[in-house]
Scaffold this motif. Structure first.
Motif: not given
Length: 175
Positions: A51-58, A119-126
């Motif tokens: 998997g990839k480090l990620a951040e769920a928004l809102e 938002r995927l970490e290290g993937q500017a705004g993706q």
């Protein structure tokens, strides 16, 4: 009556090809505990990808599921403008999705699937849309204490998944 394993294996056989994006933020991130669960449920053939480090928004964590097994309330997700939850984004083959559903409690009606913007970490705004699991509204309650054992497992999983240190500290405080 079919066991959960039998139900999952039947669903797996009929699952469509392709993949599903799965945002994991809870105890599934504790690799050792997941491996033990996998073995106990005869899913030794299944490998959870890195998997990839990620951040769920809102969204934010809400401790709204009273669990006898955990001895207190455990976390789900709730809409929360301006807040976020860290986790890992996994690409799961369609045929294996029923295993994820089993692990998350979907099979037993404890949890429901919900979309999240990630938002995927290290993937500017993706941003991508993924599926996460949260407490079934029919089962939600904020009565009783939060499970200290669940918090420990959540922190262990967050640390082993490489989530940001400040976020791990937030989890440790039960926030």
């Amino acid at each position: 009556m079919d066991s959960h394993y039998d139900q999952v294996m039947k669903a797996r056989e009929s699952a469509q090809a392709g993949t599903r994006l799965y945002f994991a933020y809870s105890t599934i991130l504790d690799r050792a505990a997941f491996e033990e669960w996998r073995s106990q449920h005869s899913y030794d053939f299944f490998q959870l990808p890195e998997g990839k480090l990620a951040e769920a928004l809102e969204v934010d964590l809400v401790y709204d599921f009273p669990s006898r097994w955990w001895g207190g309330r455990v976390a789900g997700l709730a809409d929360a403008p301006g807040r976020s939850v860290f986790g890992r984004l996994f690409e799961i083959p369609g045929k294996d999705w029923p295993i994820i559903q089993h692990k998350e409690g979907f099979v037993t009606g404890m949890c429901v699937e919900r979309p999240v913007r990630v938002r995927l970490e290290g993937q500017a705004g993706q941003l991508v849309e993924a599926t996460a699991f949260t407490t079934s509204p029919r089962r939600a309650s904020t009565e009783g204490p939060v499970s200290p054992r669940f918090i420990e497992a959540l922190v262990r999983g967050a640390e082993s998944a490489g989530l940001p240190a400040a976020y791990v500290e937030r989890l440790r405080r039960g926030e």
